[in-house]
Design a protein around this motif. Structure first.
Motif, PDB file in Angstrom:
ATOM      1  N   GLY A 220       0.820  -1.207   0.000  1.00  0.00           N
ATOM      2  CA  GLY A 220       0.000   0.000   0.000  1.00  0.00           C
ATOM      3  C   GLY A 220       0.852   1.255   0.000  1.00  0.00           C
ATOM      4  N   LEU A 221       1.932   1.230   0.791  1.00  0.00           N
ATOM      5  CA  LEU A 221       2.846   2.378   0.818  1.00  0.00           C
ATOM      6  C   LEU A 221       3.545   2.568  -0.524  1.00  0.00           C
ATOM      7  CD1 LEU A 221       4.586   2.190   4.323  1.00  0.00           C
ATOM      8  CD2 LEU A 221       2.796   3.752   3.561  1.00  0.00           C
ATOM      9  N   GLU A 222       3.913   1.466  -1.167  1.00  0.00           N
ATOM     10  CA  GLU A 222       4.551   1.563  -2.482  1.00  0.00           C
ATOM     11  C   GLU A 222       3.593   2.176  -3.486  1.00  0.00           C
ATOM     12  OE1 GLU A 222       5.782  -2.372  -3.473  1.00  0.00           O
ATOM     13  OE2 GLU A 222       7.507  -2.360  -2.112  1.00  0.00           O
ATOM     14  N   TYR A 223       2.327   1.810  -3.412  1.00  0.00           N
ATOM     15  CA  TYR A 223       1.316   2.361  -4.319  1.00  0.00           C
ATOM     16  C   TYR A 223       1.214   3.875  -4.155  1.00  0.00           C
ATOM     17  CZ  TYR A 223      -3.340   3.359  -6.226  1.00  0.00           C
ATOM     18  OH  TYR A 223      -4.389   3.891  -6.927  1.00  0.00           O
ATOM     19  N   ILE A 224       1.344   4.343  -2.912  1.00  0.00           N
ATOM     20  CA  ILE A 224       1.232   5.773  -2.630  1.00  0.00           C
ATOM     21  C   ILE A 224       2.476   6.539  -3.080  1.00  0.00           C
ATOM     22  CG2 ILE A 224       1.062   7.502  -0.790  1.00  0.00           C
ATOM     23  CD1 ILE A 224      -0.507   5.381   0.830  1.00  0.00           C
ATOM     24  N   TRP A 225       3.640   6.009  -2.787  1.00  0.00           N
ATOM     25  CA  TRP A 225       4.864   6.797  -2.920  1.00  0.00           C
ATOM     26  C   TRP A 225       5.686   6.521  -4.183  1.00  0.00           C
ATOM     27  CZ3 TRP A 225       5.055  10.990  -0.352  1.00  0.00           C
ATOM     28  CH2 TRP A 225       4.401  11.081   0.895  1.00  0.00           C
ATOM     29  N   LYS A 226       5.304   5.527  -4.971  1.00  0.00           N
ATOM     30  CA  LYS A 226       6.031   5.268  -6.213  1.00  0.00           C
ATOM     31  C   LYS A 226       5.463   6.164  -7.308  1.00  0.00           C
ATOM     32  CE  LYS A 226       7.385   1.613  -9.436  1.00  0.00           C
ATOM     33  NZ  LYS A 226       7.254   0.168  -9.778  1.00  0.00           N
ATOM     34  N   PRO A 227       6.237   7.107  -7.839  1.00  0.00           N
ATOM     35  CA  PRO A 227       5.717   8.017  -8.872  1.00  0.00           C
ATOM     36  C   PRO A 227       5.194   7.245 -10.083  1.00  0.00           C
ATOM     37  CG  PRO A 227       7.850   8.762  -8.066  1.00  0.00           C
ATOM     38  CD  PRO A 227       7.649   7.388  -7.502  1.00  0.00           C
ATOM     39  N   ASP A 228       4.035   7.622 -10.552  1.00  0.00           N
ATOM     40  CA  ASP A 228       3.414   6.944 -11.696  1.00  0.00           C
ATOM     41  C   ASP A 228       3.139   7.996 -12.775  1.00  0.00           C
ATOM     42  OD1 ASP A 228       1.942   5.525 -13.505  1.00  0.00           O
ATOM     43  OD2 ASP A 228       0.550   4.660 -12.061  1.00  0.00           O
ATOM     44  N   PHE A 229       4.167   8.288 -13.566  1.00  0.00           N
ATOM     45  CA  PHE A 229       4.050   9.338 -14.579  1.00  0.00           C
ATOM     46  C   PHE A 229       3.147   8.913 -15.733  1.00  0.00           C
ATOM     47  CE2 PHE A 229       8.102  10.233 -12.439  1.00  0.00           C
ATOM     48  CZ  PHE A 229       7.895  11.560 -12.094  1.00  0.00           C
ATOM     49  N   GLN A 230       3.080   7.615 -15.999  1.00  0.00           N
ATOM     50  CA  GLN A 230       2.251   7.147 -17.106  1.00  0.00           C
ATOM     51  C   GLN A 230       0.773   7.405 -16.815  1.00  0.00           C
ATOM     52  OE1 GLN A 230       2.895   3.108 -18.378  1.00  0.00           O
ATOM     53  NE2 GLN A 230       1.046   3.065 -19.630  1.00  0.00           N
ATOM     54  N   THR A 231       0.310   7.023 -15.615  1.00  0.00           N
ATOM     55  CA  THR A 231      -1.081   7.253 -15.237  1.00  0.00           C
ATOM     56  C   THR A 231      -1.382   8.746 -15.198  1.00  0.00           C
ATOM     57  OG1 THR A 231      -1.125   5.224 -13.923  1.00  0.00           O
ATOM     58  CG2 THR A 231      -2.817   6.861 -13.443  1.00  0.00           C
ATOM     59  N   LEU A 232      -0.423   9.520 -14.703  1.00  0.00           N
ATOM     60  CA  LEU A 232      -0.621  10.974 -14.632  1.00  0.00           C
ATOM     61  C   LEU A 232      -0.751  11.574 -16.032  1.00  0.00           C
ATOM     62  CD1 LEU A 232      -0.741  13.600 -12.999  1.00  0.00           C
ATOM     63  CD2 LEU A 232       1.752  13.664 -13.052  1.00  0.00           C
ATOM     64  N   SER A 233       0.090  11.139 -16.966  1.00  0.00           N
ATOM     65  CA  SER A 233       0.025  11.691 -18.327  1.00  0.00           C
ATOM     66  C   SER A 233      -1.270  11.320 -19.026  1.00  0.00           C
ATOM     67  CB  SER A 233       1.228  11.205 -19.145  1.00  0.00           C
ATOM     68  OG  SER A 233       1.182   9.799 -19.319  1.00  0.00           O
ATOM     69  N   GLU A 234      -1.805  10.134 -18.731  1.00  0.00           N
ATOM     70  CA  GLU A 234      -3.042   9.687 -19.367  1.00  0.00           C
ATOM     71  C   GLU A 234      -4.272  10.397 -18.812  1.00  0.00           C
ATOM     72  OE1 GLU A 234      -2.992   5.522 -18.694  1.00  0.00           O
ATOM     73  OE2 GLU A 234      -1.465   5.095 -20.228  1.00  0.00           O
ATOM     74  N   ASN A 235      -4.192  10.850 -17.544  1.00  0.00           N
ATOM     75  CA  ASN A 235      -5.341  11.493 -16.902  1.00  0.00           C
ATOM     76  C   ASN A 235      -4.906  12.797 -16.226  1.00  0.00           C
ATOM     77  OD1 ASN A 235      -7.466   9.081 -16.952  1.00  0.00           O
ATOM     78  ND2 ASN A 235      -5.505   8.229 -16.296  1.00  0.00           N
ATOM     79  N   PHE A 236      -4.071  13.562 -16.924  1.00  0.00           N
ATOM     80  CA  PHE A 236      -3.418  14.700 -16.286  1.00  0.00           C
ATOM     81  C   PHE A 236      -4.411  15.700 -15.701  1.00  0.00           C
ATOM     82  CE2 PHE A 236      -1.622  18.997 -16.431  1.00  0.00           C
ATOM     83  CZ  PHE A 236      -0.520  18.827 -15.613  1.00  0.00           C
ATOM     84  N   PHE A 237      -5.378  16.143 -16.503  1.00  0.00           N
ATOM     85  CA  PHE A 237      -6.271  17.197 -16.042  1.00  0.00           C
ATOM     86  C   PHE A 237      -7.154  16.706 -14.899  1.00  0.00           C
ATOM     87  CE2 PHE A 237      -9.623  20.492 -16.565  1.00  0.00           C
ATOM     88  CZ  PHE A 237      -8.798  21.597 -16.441  1.00  0.00           C
ATOM     89  N   LYS A 238      -7.706  15.524 -15.036  1.00  0.00           N
ATOM     90  CA  LYS A 238      -8.583  14.966 -13.999  1.00  0.00           C
ATOM     91  C   LYS A 238      -7.849  14.827 -12.664  1.00  0.00           C
ATOM     92  CE  LYS A 238     -11.037  10.689 -12.781  1.00  0.00           C
ATOM     93  NZ  LYS A 238     -10.110  10.276 -11.697  1.00  0.00           N
ATOM     94  N   ILE A 239      -6.642  14.248 -12.700  1.00  0.00           N
ATOM     95  CA  ILE A 239      -5.884  14.021 -11.462  1.00  0.00           C
ATOM     96  C   ILE A 239      -5.416  15.349 -10.870  1.00  0.00           C
ATOM     97  CG2 ILE A 239      -3.796  12.982 -10.488  1.00  0.00           C
ATOM     98  CD1 ILE A 239      -4.087  10.725 -12.525  1.00  0.00           C
ATOM     99  N   SER A 240      -4.996  16.279 -11.718  1.00  0.00           N
ATOM    100  CA  SER A 240      -4.524  17.585 -11.227  1.00  0.00           C
ATOM    101  C   SER A 240      -5.654  18.363 -10.561  1.00  0.00           C
ATOM    102  CB  SER A 240      -3.926  18.400 -12.373  1.00  0.00           C
ATOM    103  OG  SER A 240      -2.788  17.756 -12.895  1.00  0.00           O
ATOM    104  N   LEU A 241      -6.841  18.327 -11.154  1.00  0.00           N
ATOM    105  CA  LEU A 241      -8.003  18.987 -10.551  1.00  0.00           C
ATOM    106  C   LEU A 241      -8.334  18.368  -9.201  1.00  0.00           C
ATOM    107  CD1 LEU A 241     -10.421  19.440 -13.603  1.00  0.00           C
ATOM    108  CD2 LEU A 241      -9.216  21.234 -12.363  1.00  0.00           C
ATOM    109  N   ALA A 242      -8.298  17.039  -9.145  1.00  0.00           N
ATOM    110  CA  ALA A 242      -8.609  16.340  -7.890  1.00  0.00           C
ATOM    111  C   ALA A 242      -7.595  16.701  -6.810  1.00  0.00           C
ATOM    112  CB  ALA A 242      -8.626  14.830  -8.117  1.00  0.00           C
ATOM    113  N   ALA A 243      -6.311  16.786  -7.181  1.00  0.00           N
ATOM    114  CA  ALA A 243      -5.254  17.111  -6.218  1.00  0.00           C
ATOM    115  C   ALA A 243      -5.410  18.528  -5.687  1.00  0.00           C
ATOM    116  CB  ALA A 243      -3.887  16.935  -6.869  1.00  0.00           C
ATOM    117  N   ALA A 244      -5.661  19.488  -6.584  1.00  0.00           N
ATOM    118  CA  ALA A 244      -5.836  20.875  -6.157  1.00  0.00           C
ATOM    119  C   ALA A 244      -7.082  21.033  -5.298  1.00  0.00           C
ATOM    120  CB  ALA A 244      -5.922  21.788  -7.375  1.00  0.00           C
ATOM    121  N   GLY A 245      -8.156  20.332  -5.667  1.00  0.00           N
ATOM    122  CA  GLY A 245      -9.379  20.368  -4.860  1.00  0.00           C
ATOM    123  C   GLY A 245      -9.151  19.810  -3.480  1.00  0.00           C
ATOM    124  N   GLN A 246      -8.343  18.748  -3.379  1.00  0.00           N
ATOM    125  CA  GLN A 246      -8.041  18.159  -2.077  1.00  0.00           C
ATOM    126  C   GLN A 246      -7.248  19.119  -1.204  1.00  0.00           C
ATOM    127  OE1 GLN A 246      -9.055  15.618  -0.433  1.00  0.00           O
ATOM    128  NE2 GLN A 246      -7.622  15.702   1.281  1.00  0.00           N
TER     129      GLN A 246
END
Length: 533
Positions: A220-246
């Motif tokens: 679970g910790l690895e899932y949180i702290w391992k950077p996942d640039f591929q997932t971020l690039s595929e869903n950049f706007f959605k994830i960025s909005l969610a992060a800023a909202g949080q």
């Protein structure tokens, strides 16, 4: 012509540690231990953390300093609510009647957020109180935890009981005042919250999976702290909005409550280091403690796929299923839900106090009378939430209040406190009595980058709302976004929620107008630009 600093003695924080704990308690809430884990899980874990930290630096910290500074400035003139604060700052550049518009908008948004957020946030705190009891008694052990939760929210008597008890304790704490009430409660609750969280983290990280050896808390910790640039690039706007909202939600930005707490400071009390300390305590609670609890525990007992798809039910439907199979689960379950109750309570005090301060300062109502007047108001406002076992009414409120309104108010924070108050004035005000010197490169972040970030965030959210048919209450919006069947009952609940939102917005605008007009009516009549010499 300026405005004299207020002569009447307002309540103030008795100790510096009390202030910091109260501000941290204000920020540390269900957003840290309930909302953060499921946002993290549903947005790619390590992919979410990258824009999260970017938003923290370029949005969270700057807006936190802006709100602390605005609150202390308003407190000098006897104001603990945003309407008059925004009016005073806006008239540095504008004529009074134009500044009045910004005061009304700020007061309207802050009142709407404090009232509407309280109507459903207090309900969720009540769920935490109920589940603390159910964990100790083992009430959900051996049962389908999803169905148990659905049965609970459909049990009106139980919902009203635990929500009512939470409201009663909040009323008692706020009614005792800032130094003798709020400060004393958070001095007990905040240390306990950290103790419980640290004990639970230790337990979470020493768990082995009784189901499959490859399922582990470390995974679970690895899932949180391992950077996942591929997932971020595929869903950049959605994830960025969610992060800023949080970031907005977790730091309690755009709610008016940081302004309110800061208004009880002295005119030369530090806000620079105190604001940074608030952010630091919150992020330690959220990222280090909150991030090391729910997801690692769920990974060990539910597996990666189920843990990352648990969504909003992670705390109240998924984790109870874990506790019932964990050695000592009744105790650890009770500790988890009491932690959630403490976190929610210390944040809820702030929204409750904002509404009481409005009555106390704007119509000079005695604090104790104002406290129970607000109790009655919030009880009526929260009753439709308590009586709706589908939770569609709650979901609709959260869609608009839980992120959208917060960012709108945050943007007006910058427009008024930095641009209209003037950047040099703001920078000077921020550093009055400061225990630290903020690097000069943070000034352009506050003036340009933070507001641009919020404009993009608002634009993205608005576009998403249009795309999913939120404004027209389309079938796709109801079924795919809110997750309900497109039935007349659900449509009726959504419609009622929107009518209540509209009524509260109108009340907020009227209250802000009357509050400003009452104290600054003569100046508004002259309608001249105020220049301080």
């Amino acid at each position: 012509m300026g405005v004299d600093i207020v002569e009447q003695q307002r309540d103030q924080w008795a100790t510096k540690i009390g202030l910091i704990l109260a501000m941290a308690g204000n920020a540390i809430g269900l957003g840290n231990f309930w909302r953060f884990p499921y946002q993290l899980a549903s947005n790619g874990g390590g992919a979410f953390m990258i824009p999260y930290f970017i938003a923290l630096v370029f949005l969270g910290i700057p807006v936190m300093w802006i709100e602390w500074t605005t609150g202390r400035y308003g407190g000098k003139y006897g104001h603990g609510t945003i309407g008059p604060m925004f009016y005073l700052m806006a008239r540095e550049s504008l004529k009074p009647k134009t500044a009045l518009i910004f005061g009304i908008i700020g007061g309207m948004l802050a009142f709407s957020v404090a009232a509407l957020l309280s109507s459903y946030y207090y309900q969720i705190i009540g769920w935490s109180a109920a589940y603390t009891y159910y964990s100790l008694t083992g009430a959900y052990f051996g049962k389908d935890t999803v169905q148990f939760f659905l049965d609970y929210v459909a049990d009106t008597k139980s919902v009203l009981l635990f929500w009512g008890l939470t409201m009663l304790f909040l009323g008692i704490a706020v009614g005792q005042g800032v130094s003798k009430g709020i400060e004393r409660w958070v001095k007990v609750m905040m240390p306990l919250l950290y103790v419980f969280a640290i004990l639970l983290v230790i337990r979470a990280l020493t768990l082995g999976s009784p189901v499959k050896p490859e399922w582990s808390a470390i995974g679970g910790l690895e899932y949180i702290w391992k950077p996942d640039f591929q997932t971020l690039s595929e869903n950049f706007f959605k994830i960025s909005l969610a992060a800023a909202g949080q970031i907005f939600f977790t730091l309690s930005l755009g709610m008016g409550i940081i302004h309110n707490y800061a208004s009880y400071l002295g005119p030369e009390d530090d806000v620079a280091l105190s604001g940074l300390a608030t952010v630091s305590l919150n992020e330690f609670a959220e990222v280090i403690l909150g991030g090391s609890l729910a997801i690692p525990i769920a990974f060990a007992y539910m597996g990666p796929e189920a843990a990352t798809k648990a969504g909003v039910g992670l705390a109240y439907m998924a984790l109870p299923n874990v506790f019932m199979h964990m050695p000592g689960g009744q105790i650890f379950g009770a500790m988890w839900f009491l932690l959630l109750w403490f976190a929610g309570f210390t944040s809820a005090i702030a929204t409750y106090n904002y509404l009481v301060a409005m009555l106390e300062e704007d119509i000079h109502l005695d604090r104790k009378i104002g406290t129970w007047a607000v109790f009655g108001f919030l009880f009526l406002l929260g009753l439709p939430v308590a009586l709706d076992s589908t939770l569609a009414y709650l979901s609709e409120l959260d869609m608009w209040v839980g992120s959208y309104f917060l960012v709108v108010l945050g943007l007006f924070d910058v427009i008024v406190a930095v641009w209209l108050f003037k950047p040099d004035n703001f920078w000077e005000e921020l550093h009055k009595g400061a225990y630290m010197s903020i690097p000069g490169w943070f000034k352009p972040i506050m003036v340009y980058i933070a507001p641009l970030f919020m404009i993009v965030l608002l634009g993205g959210n608005t576009w998403n709302y249009i795309q999913m048919g939120a404004f027209s209450v389309s079938e796709a919006y109801v079924t795919e976004v809110l997750g309900y069947e497109y039935t007349p009952e659900v449509i009726s609940l959504i419609t009622r929620a929107r009518i209540v939102i509209l009524i509260i917005i109108i009340l907020g605008a009227l209250e802000a107008y009357m509050a400003i007009k009452k104290k600054y009516g003569e100046e508004l009549a002259k309608n001249e630009v105020i220049i301080k010499l």
